[in-house]
Scaffold this motif. Structure first.
Motif, PDB file in Angstrom:
ATOM      1  N   LYS A  47       0.840  -1.211   0.000  1.00 59.88           N
ATOM      2  CA  LYS A  47       0.000   0.000   0.000  1.00 59.88           C
ATOM      3  C   LYS A  47       0.875   1.261   0.000  1.00 59.88           C
ATOM      4  N   LEU A  48       1.932   1.271   0.817  1.00 63.32           N
ATOM      5  CA  LEU A  48       2.857   2.421   0.799  1.00 63.32           C
ATOM      6  C   LEU A  48       3.459   2.607  -0.582  1.00 63.32           C
ATOM      7  N   TYR A  49       3.902   1.513  -1.179  1.00 66.07           N
ATOM      8  CA  TYR A  49       4.512   1.583  -2.512  1.00 66.07           C
ATOM      9  C   TYR A  49       3.515   2.134  -3.529  1.00 66.07           C
ATOM     10  N   ARG A  50       2.317   1.608  -3.521  1.00 66.72           N
ATOM     11  CA  ARG A  50       1.284   2.057  -4.465  1.00 66.72           C
ATOM     12  C   ARG A  50       0.931   3.534  -4.245  1.00 66.72           C
ATOM     13  N   THR A  51       0.887   3.959  -2.986  1.00 68.24           N
ATOM     14  CA  THR A  51       0.507   5.336  -2.664  1.00 68.24           C
ATOM     15  C   THR A  51       1.573   6.348  -3.057  1.00 68.24           C
ATOM     16  N   TYR A  52       2.850   6.026  -2.840  1.00 68.24           N
ATOM     17  CA  TYR A  52       3.907   7.028  -2.970  1.00 68.24           C
ATOM     18  C   TYR A  52       4.878   6.822  -4.127  1.00 68.24           C
ATOM     19  N   ARG A  53       4.762   5.745  -4.885  1.00 70.40           N
ATOM     20  CA  ARG A  53       5.786   5.468  -5.911  1.00 70.40           C
ATOM     21  C   ARG A  53       5.877   6.555  -6.974  1.00 70.40           C
ATOM     22  N   ARG A  54       4.784   7.164  -7.332  1.00 67.32           N
ATOM     23  CA  ARG A  54       4.822   8.219  -8.360  1.00 67.32           C
ATOM     24  C   ARG A  54       5.493   9.496  -7.846  1.00 67.32           C
ATOM     25  N   GLN A  55       5.652   9.577  -6.523  1.00 62.29           N
ATOM     26  CA  GLN A  55       6.342  10.727  -5.930  1.00 62.29           C
ATOM     27  C   GLN A  55       7.832  10.443  -5.725  1.00 62.29           C
ATOM     28  N   GLY A  56       8.276   9.255  -6.118  1.00 61.50           N
ATOM     29  CA  GLY A  56       9.689   8.929  -5.973  1.00 61.50           C
ATOM     30  C   GLY A  56       9.989   8.073  -4.759  1.00 61.50           C
ATOM     31  N   PHE A  57       9.162   7.075  -4.505  1.00 65.80           N
ATOM     32  CA  PHE A  57       9.334   6.185  -3.353  1.00 65.80           C
ATOM     33  C   PHE A  57       9.341   4.739  -3.826  1.00 65.80           C
ATOM     34  N   ALA A  58      10.172   3.922  -3.198  1.00 59.73           N
ATOM     35  CA  ALA A  58      10.168   2.490  -3.485  1.00 59.73           C
ATOM     36  C   ALA A  58      10.417   1.696  -2.209  1.00 59.73           C
ATOM     37  N   VAL A  59       9.791   0.556  -2.125  1.00 59.31           N
ATOM     38  CA  VAL A  59      10.071  -0.443  -1.094  1.00 59.31           C
ATOM     39  C   VAL A  59      11.012  -1.447  -1.748  1.00 59.31           C
ATOM     40  N   LEU A  60      12.069  -1.837  -1.043  1.00 58.33           N
ATOM     41  CA  LEU A  60      12.975  -2.871  -1.526  1.00 58.33           C
ATOM     42  C   LEU A  60      12.906  -4.033  -0.539  1.00 58.33           C
ATOM     43  N   GLY A  61      12.388  -5.178  -0.975  1.00 56.43           N
ATOM     44  CA  GLY A  61      12.221  -6.334  -0.117  1.00 56.43           C
ATOM     45  C   GLY A  61      13.372  -7.314  -0.247  1.00 56.43           C
ATOM     46  N   PHE A  62      13.934  -7.719   0.876  1.00 60.36           N
ATOM     47  CA  PHE A  62      15.057  -8.648   0.931  1.00 60.36           C
ATOM     48  C   PHE A  62      14.676  -9.860   1.778  1.00 60.36           C
ATOM     49  N   PRO A  63      14.254 -10.963   1.149  1.00 60.53           N
ATOM     50  CA  PRO A  63      13.923 -12.168   1.915  1.00 60.53           C
ATOM     51  C   PRO A  63      15.122 -12.665   2.724  1.00 60.53           C
ATOM     52  N   CYS A  64      14.825 -13.165   3.915  1.00 61.43           N
ATOM     53  CA  CYS A  64      15.867 -13.635   4.826  1.00 61.43           C
ATOM     54  C   CYS A  64      15.335 -14.829   5.611  1.00 61.43           C
TER      55      CYS A  64
END
Length: 171
Positions: A47-64
């Motif tokens: 939801k954060l990614y969808r809301t803010y990506r056009r403003q220059g935001f990305a989530v980077l997921g690192f499985p562990c």
């Protein structure tokens, strides 16, 4: 000064990606797992990614898989889980170690920048690092700090303009 842009990591699809590709964006770097009590946070991260990506935001997921064997699958299984169960569209990277001798350089740097309560170690899955447009770490957030609680911090980081390129000299 080292920034997040000085690192690269292998994407879940197998190709190496320079984090410089995310230059001037606000990033949320998260170690994730598919079989953890915190796994439903994928919904909030998406939801954060969808809301803010056009403003220059990305989530980077690192499985562990370093915490209770809660990410036992291979990259294909992880990618399938994330896309079909949580509809994840933000960038996902290959499974990594976040503690110990096999920790990837990015996470060694993140832990040096924001040590946390365990003397630099990552406590559990879904520890989050917020990165500003300048590539520096703004903050570190515990696994229990839900993505929804980060919206105001993300908005504040997005309000900061990207740094100007250094002027070139003829020296």
């Amino acid at each position: 000064m080292t920034t997040v842009y000085d690192f690269s990591a292998r994407r879940i699809e197998g190709n190496e990606q320079s984090l410089a590709d995310f230059r001037d964006q606000v990033l949320l770097v998260v170690n994730v797992a598919s079989q953890c009590a915190q796994t439903p946070q994928y919904t909030g991260l998406q939801k954060l990614y969808r809301t803010y990506r056009r403003q220059g935001f990305a989530v980077l997921g690192f499985p562990c898989d370093q915490f209770g064997h809660q990410e036992p699958g291979d990259e294909n299984e992880i990618a399938n889980f994330c896309s079909t169960i949580y509809h994840v569209t933000f960038p996902m990277f290959a499974k990594i170690d976040v503690n110990g001798s096999k920790t990837i350089p990015l996470y060694n740097w993140l832990k040096r920048e924001q040590g946390g309560l365990l003397g630099g170690r990552i406590k559990w899955n879904f520890t989050k690092f917020l990165i500003g447009r300048d590539g520096g770490v703004i903050g570190r957030y515990a696994p229990t700090h839900t993505p929804e609680k980060l919206a105001d911090k993300i908005e504040a980081a997005l309000a900061v303009p990207a740094p100007s390129p250094s002027p070139k000299t003829n020296d």
